[in-house]
Scaffold this motif. Sequence first.
Motif, PDB file in Angstrom:
ATOM      1  N   GLU A 113      10.612  -4.710  -8.863  1.00 24.28           N
ATOM      2  CA  GLU A 113      11.713  -3.754  -8.750  1.00 24.28           C
ATOM      3  C   GLU A 113      11.380  -2.577  -7.859  1.00 24.28           C
ATOM      4  OE1 GLU A 113      14.482  -0.856 -11.599  1.00 24.28           O
ATOM      5  OE2 GLU A 113      12.949  -2.138 -12.499  1.00 24.28           O
ATOM      6  N   GLU A 114      10.179  -1.972  -8.031  1.00 30.91           N
ATOM      7  CA  GLU A 114       9.947  -0.685  -7.374  1.00 30.91           C
ATOM      8  C   GLU A 114       8.454  -0.412  -7.194  1.00 30.91           C
ATOM      9  OE1 GLU A 114      11.820   1.985 -10.065  1.00 30.91           O
ATOM     10  OE2 GLU A 114      10.381   1.624 -11.673  1.00 30.91           O
ATOM     11  N   GLN A 115       8.155   0.797  -6.749  1.00 31.26           N
ATOM     12  CA  GLN A 115       6.792   1.192  -6.411  1.00 31.26           C
ATOM     13  C   GLN A 115       5.836   1.034  -7.584  1.00 31.26           C
ATOM     14  OE1 GLN A 115       6.387   5.335  -5.458  1.00 31.26           O
ATOM     15  NE2 GLN A 115       4.401   5.083  -4.456  1.00 31.26           N
ATOM     16  N   GLU A 116       6.288   1.340  -8.795  1.00 32.16           N
ATOM     17  CA  GLU A 116       5.397   1.260  -9.948  1.00 32.16           C
ATOM     18  C   GLU A 116       4.792  -0.128 -10.092  1.00 32.16           C
ATOM     19  OE1 GLU A 116       5.557   1.587 -14.838  1.00 32.16           O
ATOM     20  OE2 GLU A 116       7.213   2.370 -13.649  1.00 32.16           O
ATOM     21  N   GLN A 117       5.614  -1.162  -9.952  1.00 31.68           N
ATOM     22  CA  GLN A 117       5.088  -2.525 -10.088  1.00 31.68           C
ATOM     23  C   GLN A 117       4.217  -2.916  -8.889  1.00 31.68           C
ATOM     24  OE1 GLN A 117       8.798  -2.288 -10.692  1.00 31.68           O
ATOM     25  NE2 GLN A 117       8.095  -1.632 -12.712  1.00 31.68           N
ATOM     26  N   VAL A 118       4.562  -2.434  -7.710  1.00 31.41           N
ATOM     27  CA  VAL A 118       3.723  -2.700  -6.536  1.00 31.41           C
ATOM     28  C   VAL A 118       2.330  -2.120  -6.749  1.00 31.41           C
ATOM     29  CG1 VAL A 118       3.374  -2.170  -4.087  1.00 31.41           C
ATOM     30  CG2 VAL A 118       5.637  -2.851  -4.904  1.00 31.41           C
ATOM     31  N   ASP A 119       2.262  -0.897  -7.254  1.00 36.51           N
ATOM     32  CA  ASP A 119       0.965  -0.256  -7.490  1.00 36.51           C
ATOM     33  C   ASP A 119       0.135  -1.051  -8.504  1.00 36.51           C
ATOM     34  OD1 ASP A 119       1.532   1.768  -5.719  1.00 36.51           O
ATOM     35  OD2 ASP A 119       2.209   3.178  -7.252  1.00 36.51           O
ATOM     36  N   LYS A 120       0.777  -1.575  -9.523  1.00 37.53           N
ATOM     37  CA  LYS A 120       0.049  -2.365 -10.524  1.00 37.53           C
ATOM     38  C   LYS A 120      -0.491  -3.656  -9.915  1.00 37.53           C
ATOM     39  CE  LYS A 120       2.758  -0.575 -14.414  1.00 37.53           C
ATOM     40  NZ  LYS A 120       3.775  -0.899 -15.441  1.00 37.53           N
ATOM     41  N   LEU A 121       0.308  -4.290  -9.059  1.00 38.93           N
ATOM     42  CA  LEU A 121      -0.170  -5.521  -8.412  1.00 38.93           C
ATOM     43  C   LEU A 121      -1.323  -5.223  -7.455  1.00 38.93           C
ATOM     44  CD1 LEU A 121       3.157  -7.460  -7.741  1.00 38.93           C
ATOM     45  CD2 LEU A 121       1.469  -7.834  -9.539  1.00 38.93           C
ATOM     46  N   LEU A 122      -1.287  -4.062  -6.819  1.00 39.18           N
ATOM     47  CA  LEU A 122      -2.410  -3.666  -5.961  1.00 39.18           C
ATOM     48  C   LEU A 122      -3.703  -3.559  -6.773  1.00 39.18           C
ATOM     49  CD1 LEU A 122      -0.744  -0.948  -3.685  1.00 39.18           C
ATOM     50  CD2 LEU A 122      -1.815  -3.075  -2.911  1.00 39.18           C
ATOM     51  N   GLU A 123      -3.578  -3.071  -8.015  1.00 38.88           N
ATOM     52  CA  GLU A 123      -4.756  -2.929  -8.872  1.00 38.88           C
ATOM     53  C   GLU A 123      -5.395  -4.274  -9.210  1.00 38.88           C
ATOM     54  OE1 GLU A 123      -4.817  -0.410 -12.366  1.00 38.88           O
ATOM     55  OE2 GLU A 123      -3.074   0.695 -11.601  1.00 38.88           O
ATOM     56  N   VAL A 124      -4.565  -5.290  -9.419  1.00 34.18           N
ATOM     57  CA  VAL A 124      -5.105  -6.570  -9.916  1.00 34.18           C
ATOM     58  C   VAL A 124      -5.216  -7.628  -8.834  1.00 34.18           C
ATOM     59  CG1 VAL A 124      -4.194  -6.134 -12.215  1.00 34.18           C
ATOM     60  CG2 VAL A 124      -2.819  -7.454 -10.597  1.00 34.18           C
ATOM     61  N   LYS A 125      -4.772  -7.333  -7.630  1.00 35.52           N
ATOM     62  CA  LYS A 125      -4.709  -8.369  -6.593  1.00 35.52           C
ATOM     63  C   LYS A 125      -6.064  -9.008  -6.303  1.00 35.52           C
ATOM     64  CE  LYS A 125      -2.631  -9.488  -2.156  1.00 35.52           C
ATOM     65  NZ  LYS A 125      -3.708 -10.402  -1.769  1.00 35.52           N
ATOM     66  N   GLU A 126      -7.117  -8.216  -6.360  1.00 37.83           N
ATOM     67  CA  GLU A 126      -8.446  -8.761  -6.063  1.00 37.83           C
ATOM     68  C   GLU A 126      -8.822  -9.879  -7.032  1.00 37.83           C
ATOM     69  OE1 GLU A 126     -13.074  -7.223  -5.644  1.00 37.83           O
ATOM     70  OE2 GLU A 126     -11.420  -5.774  -5.540  1.00 37.83           O
ATOM     71  N   GLY A 127      -8.380  -9.765  -8.290  1.00 40.56           N
ATOM     72  CA  GLY A 127      -8.670 -10.806  -9.271  1.00 40.56           C
ATOM     73  C   GLY A 127      -7.639 -11.905  -9.312  1.00 40.56           C
ATOM     74  N   CYS A 128      -6.631 -11.825  -8.439  1.00 41.71           N
ATOM     75  CA  CYS A 128      -5.574 -12.853  -8.372  1.00 41.71           C
ATOM     76  C   CYS A 128      -5.487 -13.343  -6.931  1.00 41.71           C
ATOM     77  CB  CYS A 128      -4.232 -12.277  -8.823  1.00 41.71           C
ATOM     78  SG  CYS A 128      -4.248 -11.589 -10.489  1.00 41.71           S
ATOM     79  N   PRO A 129      -6.447 -14.152  -6.509  1.00 45.18           N
ATOM     80  CA  PRO A 129      -6.552 -14.530  -5.093  1.00 45.18           C
ATOM     81  C   PRO A 129      -5.363 -15.325  -4.565  1.00 45.18           C
ATOM     82  CG  PRO A 129      -8.019 -15.857  -6.456  1.00 45.18           C
ATOM     83  CD  PRO A 129      -7.496 -14.763  -7.330  1.00 45.18           C
ATOM     84  N   ASP A 130      -4.594 -15.948  -5.466  1.00 43.91           N
ATOM     85  CA  ASP A 130      -3.450 -16.746  -4.999  1.00 43.91           C
ATOM     86  C   ASP A 130      -2.280 -15.879  -4.563  1.00 43.91           C
ATOM     87  OD1 ASP A 130      -4.393 -19.524  -5.592  1.00 43.91           O
ATOM     88  OD2 ASP A 130      -4.508 -18.710  -7.620  1.00 43.91           O
ATOM     89  N   LEU A 131      -2.216 -14.633  -5.044  1.00 39.76           N
ATOM     90  CA  LEU A 131      -1.082 -13.762  -4.750  1.00 39.76           C
ATOM     91  C   LEU A 131      -1.093 -13.370  -3.276  1.00 39.76           C
ATOM     92  CD1 LEU A 131       1.340 -12.251  -5.971  1.00 39.76           C
ATOM     93  CD2 LEU A 131      -0.188 -10.320  -6.406  1.00 39.76           C
ATOM     94  N   SER A 132      -0.064 -13.808  -2.537  1.00 41.53           N
ATOM     95  CA  SER A 132      -0.069 -13.595  -1.085  1.00 41.53           C
ATOM     96  C   SER A 132       1.137 -12.827  -0.557  1.00 41.53           C
ATOM     97  CB  SER A 132      -0.130 -14.954  -0.364  1.00 41.53           C
ATOM     98  OG  SER A 132       0.986 -15.757  -0.727  1.00 41.53           O
ATOM     99  N   ARG A 133       2.257 -12.817  -1.290  1.00 43.87           N
ATOM    100  CA  ARG A 133       3.439 -12.103  -0.827  1.00 43.87           C
ATOM    101  C   ARG A 133       4.121 -11.398  -1.993  1.00 43.87           C
ATOM    102  NH1 ARG A 133       5.926 -13.537   3.987  1.00 43.87           N
ATOM    103  NH2 ARG A 133       7.101 -11.616   3.629  1.00 43.87           N
ATOM    104  N   VAL A 134       4.563 -10.162  -1.750  1.00 46.98           N
ATOM    105  CA  VAL A 134       5.295  -9.396  -2.761  1.00 46.98           C
ATOM    106  C   VAL A 134       6.500  -8.755  -2.093  1.00 46.98           C
ATOM    107  CG1 VAL A 134       5.227  -7.446  -4.362  1.00 46.98           C
ATOM    108  CG2 VAL A 134       3.210  -8.913  -4.113  1.00 46.98           C
TER     109      VAL A 134
END
Length: 650
Positions: A113-134
């Motif tokens: 939805e918004e910046q808050e969720q983007v920031d959370k995904l930035l925090e965990v992205k390193e441990g979620c290597p499959d995540l490629s597009r948001v």
Amino acid sequence: MKPETTFPALLASQVRVSGARVAMREKKFGIWQAHSWLDVSRLVHDLACGLAQAGVCRGDHVALIGGNRPRLQASLTALQALGAIPVPLYQDAPAAEYAYPLASAKVAFAIVEEQEQVDKLLEVKEGCPDLSRVWFDDGRGLRKYPQSWLGSLDALVEAGRQFGAEHAAFYDEQAALVRPDDVAAMFFTSGTTNLPKGVVHTHRSLILSAQSGKAFDRISEREEVLAFLPPAWLGQNIFSYTMWLASGYTVNFPESPETVGIDLKEIGPTYYFAPPRVFEEMLTAVTVRMNDASLLKRKAYDYFMAVARRVGQNVMAGEPVTLVERLQYAVGNVLFYRPLCAQLGMSRIRVAYTAGEAIGPDLFAFFRSIGINLKQLYGTTETAVFVCLQPDGKVKPDTVGIPAPGVEVKVAASGELLVKSPGTLKEYHQNSQATAEVLDADGWYHTGDAALIDDDGHVRIVDRLKDVGRLAGGSHDGATFAPKYVENKLKFSPYIKEVVAFGHARDRVCAFINIDFESVGNWAERRSLSYSGYTDLAQKPEVAELIQGCVEAANAELSVDHLVAGNQISRFLILHKELDPDDGELTRTRKVRRGFIADRYRVLVEALFSGASAQYVETEISFEDGRKGFAAATLPIHDAKTFAILQRAA
């Protein structure tokens, strides 16, 4: 019911039948904006084409994280039309809670939805290597984010519109490939005991469940629904998405969580769904308002509410009442009940349901007594919500009704409720052992709930099977201990928000209590009692006396019910902090994580049962920005009066 259908097919059907009718309303900047079924269909088409061009393929898991927003809802259908699998996650969860579902489902794409969720995904992205597009819906605050894998839904929709213009048959061809037994979505359980499990549902299981509920309550395209609960909760998804497509009614999206009360009054929904905590908050708000009213108005309110409690449910059920009582109720309806329903935004309610956990019988009776057709339903994430529903005119406060159309139920020798339903899950994601534990060879789903079925076929949920225990020692040795029943009895008080009762294998029942900060704060202010915050207010001797009165009133009521008379609370303490999902004490749907709380506050539990008069405790807490801190206090422990077992008057 027509089982051979899919979500894209339902949308196409609604467009053919009701293309110009309003499908959605969204409130933006204080103004309701309407979108027709044809508008929604075009948006779904463009989103699906854009997602496909971006690389989303059949079978991909795509996370959806956000509140109730039209483009996020349209994304569900767009993904399903491509054969991809939406995975809704709670928008208010801390970043750490995203790591497990994202990794276990190998999520490569996310729509937020918004910046808050983007920031959370930035925090965990390193441990979620499959995540490629948001992709994000609301770009405020994100203009200068440098990540190349971030994009806006605006750009995605525009790209999809261009792709669709060049490949006119693409969407229809993809949607035609989808079959009823394909996976439609995956919902993660609340995880009250262990890691959450991914509940896999097909188009058939979700749609059949919705059609069952539609038939039971004669739901039509004329209904108005307010979507204000987390979309990651399957209950909200069924009412605002699956039932929406199956019935063709209008779904309304509030501007923000803070405006829900105003939006509720503006829309005046006819079909309503909320967990008990929402109704508890409504009753608390009513109580606070009446406490601030004049003496004359309070006296009149108390008088007519007594009339409502005495005859209101009989009037609603069409049962006989005396002429005098009917006249009294009619006057009360003009002066209090109808204005109160309007103030709550429930003046047009035709059917209202509560589910998620048991509702206190007194709370349930309050709403029905003032003319709101509030009913209980029973279901789980694994059974797509509609297992049991209460039929109009045959509502029993202590049951959850009868099986929905097409559903079978039975009680096993262990007391566990078993369900056979077309809405049953396909499996737990990559967890065949857990699937085998709940789905037996004959297709019965093991709910884990202790239940009884009465002579009329109504189901009574006692508690979670694992939570039902036995008292040991004392005059109630061997008596059943049903913590949820006791907790709900206490939570009817407007001054009590949460309760956790303990008693299994003990000689008595003790409890932790969270006060309702708003209600107790209002009570304190009217008595010129100053306080600096929750912890300070909770430990005031005057507040302890107030809560003790609530506990003893509940004990008096428990004493007349022989099944739970031994469950009266003998000792209690008021916790120094509110139980919080961010601290792991509640699930995201605000269910108590009883085992976790017992372990975390073991020193307090032992102090309650040892006879101590107070106990020091220090607890780590989580702040909204993710920082950690500590809350410490010496908590007084209070004795409460218990009552001899009484026979309820005939």
